[in-house]
Design an enzyme around this catalytic site. Sequence first.
Site, PDB file in Angstrom:
ATOM      1  CB  VAL A 249      38.111  37.082  44.855  1.00 35.33           C
ATOM      2  CG1 VAL A 249      37.196  36.712  45.684  1.00 35.33           C
ATOM      3  CG2 VAL A 249      37.830  36.916  43.289  1.00 35.33           C
TER       4      VAL A 249
ATOM      5  CG  LEU B  71      39.391  34.433  49.173  1.00 35.34           C
ATOM      6  CD1 LEU B  71      37.698  34.516  48.843  1.00 35.34           C
ATOM      7  CD2 LEU B  71      39.654  33.190  49.944  1.00 35.34           C
TER       8      LEU B  71
ATOM      9  CG  ASP C  90      34.441  31.723  30.984  1.00 34.14           C
ATOM     10  OD1 ASP C  90      34.989  31.022  30.548  1.00 34.14           O
ATOM     11  OD2 ASP C  90      34.933  32.730  31.655  1.00 34.14           O
TER      12      ASP C  90
ATOM     13  N   GLY D  16      40.547  36.802  39.945  1.00 32.87           N
ATOM     14  CA  GLY D  16      39.881  36.241  38.992  1.00 32.87           C
ATOM     15  C   GLY D  16      40.146  37.087  37.598  1.00 32.87           C
ATOM     16  N   GLY D  17      39.581  36.603  36.496  1.00 30.71           N
ATOM     17  CA  GLY D  17      39.927  37.384  35.279  1.00 30.71           C
ATOM     18  C   GLY D  17      39.627  38.740  35.318  1.00 30.71           C
ATOM     19  CG  PHE D  18      36.462  40.366  34.455  1.00 31.66           C
ATOM     20  CD1 PHE D  18      37.260  40.690  33.302  1.00 31.66           C
ATOM     21  CD2 PHE D  18      35.843  39.000  34.751  1.00 31.66           C
ATOM     22  CE1 PHE D  18      36.867  39.925  32.299  1.00 31.66           C
ATOM     23  CE2 PHE D  18      35.591  38.704  33.389  1.00 31.66           C
ATOM     24  CZ  PHE D  18      35.988  38.876  32.354  1.00 31.66           C
TER      25      PHE D  18
END
Length: 508
Positions: free
Chosen positions: A349, A341, A461, A344-346
Amino acid sequence: MSRELLKVLQIVLVLFCTLSSYSNGKLIPEGAAAFDSSDGFIMLTNTTKHACGQVFDNEPVKLKNSDFNFFFVFGIVPEDKQQGSHGMAFVFSPGRGLPGASSNQYLGLFNETNNNKTSNHVIAIELDIHKDQEFGDIDNNHVGINVNGLRSVVSAPAGYFDDSDGSFKNLSLISGNVMRLSIAYSHTDKQLNVTLSPIEFPFPPQKPLLSLKQDLSPYFSDEVYWGFTASTGSIGAIHYVLRSSLNQGVTEHPKFEYNVIPILPPYPKKSYDATKLILAICLTLSLIGAFGASWTGYVFYLRHKKVKEVLEDWEIQYGPYRFAYKDLFSATKGFKAKRLLGRGGFGPVYKGILPGSDTEIAVKRTCPDSKQGMNEFLAEISTIGRLRHPNLVRLLGYCRHKEDLYLVYDFMPNGSLDKYLHRSETQQRLTWEQRFKIIKDIASALLHLHKEWVQIIIHRDIKPGNILMDHEMNAVLGDFGLAKLQDKGFDTQTSQVAGTMGYMAPEF
Ligand SMILES: *[C@@H]1O[C@H](CO)[C@@H](O)[C@H](O)[C@H]1NC(C)=O
Ligand SMILES: *[C@@H]1O[C@H](CO)[C@@H](O)[C@H](O)[C@H]1NC(C)=O
Ligand SMILES: *[C@@H]1O[C@H](CO)[C@@H](O)[C@H](O)[C@H]1NC(C)=O
Ligand SMILES: *[C@@H]1O[C@H](CO)[C@@H](O)[C@H](O)[C@H]1NC(C)=O
Ligand SMILES: *[C@@H]1O[C@H](CO)[C@@H](O)[C@H](O)[C@H]1NC(C)=O
């Protein structure tokens, strides 16, 4: 007599008249119901959410084996012009009121235990503005005849049949316009007719909206009390009945003509949470740059240490559901690139569908070699594992497999807000209404995190990339990677700053 004395007498008289017209013992309000003294309306509900109100006539009537007619003028003013929850009902009850009735979908009529019990002896005409699947509702704007339960025996979309050509004309129950409802029963024909009409019509249309061919006598107790009930759910709606319009017992339709058509007051504005929090968000944005991100590294370091210790207790005590790796593997078809999808920052997904059900999920995999992976993972599960709020993304569970860590969320079909904000001219832009709704949704989520939860949760955030849109375009706050827990009563002055450069949590 002196002028002062006259004035006092006048005031006393006015007071007396006001009191006598509202306490003549005829109608008895219960719960959220009240008489709105200013325009002669009975308010069945007020702005309180998940509440219900009832108004009953205190004199019983005998309806068994007889004809009857009832007429009244009503109106519903929703908080949100597009939708409202829930509805109202005109009701016949064996007692003066319906004790124990619930709000929300129960409309102040029944509750979970007594719904659909033949011992109720209740017949109701519902004016429902919410579609409840569990009761087989046809839509979110219908009229229904209910016998002893919330599943209507017959129902139809709100509207009327035009006398001139027999065509059907829609009416919106939440338009905020006053309308009339007529209920007529013929004992000889064993037929109950229900007719909705605009208030401008002096007589109701010939053809009824609903007609139920059934002997109602067995359902009535010997003495029947009539009244109204209404309830609200998560979206407010005020239900009104015009007191002077109540009319009962006559065999022919009385003529209704209003020189001045009664107008309902608008939904009272709620100034607190919306404006105050919007202000807070604006403040956030305007304070951008005032704080550096130099703390970030330090905070990461601190949290890494802190949260790591929390894990063991937490996992044993109240962790969210722990998924089996093989379920997540098959849900995402082996973490196929096609299911990706976003990133993300980490970590990436993936979209998945849980085997055995059709539940759509989003699975976030945090990379073990990412320094922040562990921090982020722990913060998210310990923070939002138990949070439940319509505007907070729901963490369904997690999974640890080898060095990988997985977080499982509700899937948000419409992606994140940044996608909508950075659209080009040619694509459809968000309308102001949608934007305002998004702000309110996020404000509501923040209010929950800051004020309603046992601990204060600071998201730290808030940015378009972390605001997700569900299938109905409600905004849902996600990515708690940097969230911080505070005990209530903390000192904002000493808190450090974290988050994405350019965005900051309002409490800083
Ligand atoms: C609404 O009605 C309830 C009674 O059920 C009352 O406690 C509350 O104060 C009312 N709210 C407003 C805004 O009038
Ligand atoms: C449901 O309503 C009935 C009848 O009024 C009442 O006796 C009962 O306590 C209520 N049950 C609940 C769960 O509220
Ligand atoms: C209501 O109760 C009757 C039995 O009293 C049952 O036959 C019927 O299926 C119930 N209806 C619903 C909608 O639950
Ligand atoms: C009336 O409402 C129905 C269902 O909501 C809709 O399909 C229909 O187009 C409406 N008709 C008019 C004339 O607005
Ligand atoms: C109900 O409506 C039908 C027309 O659909 C009419 O023939 C009948 O007289 C009406 N009954 C009452 C009690 O109004």
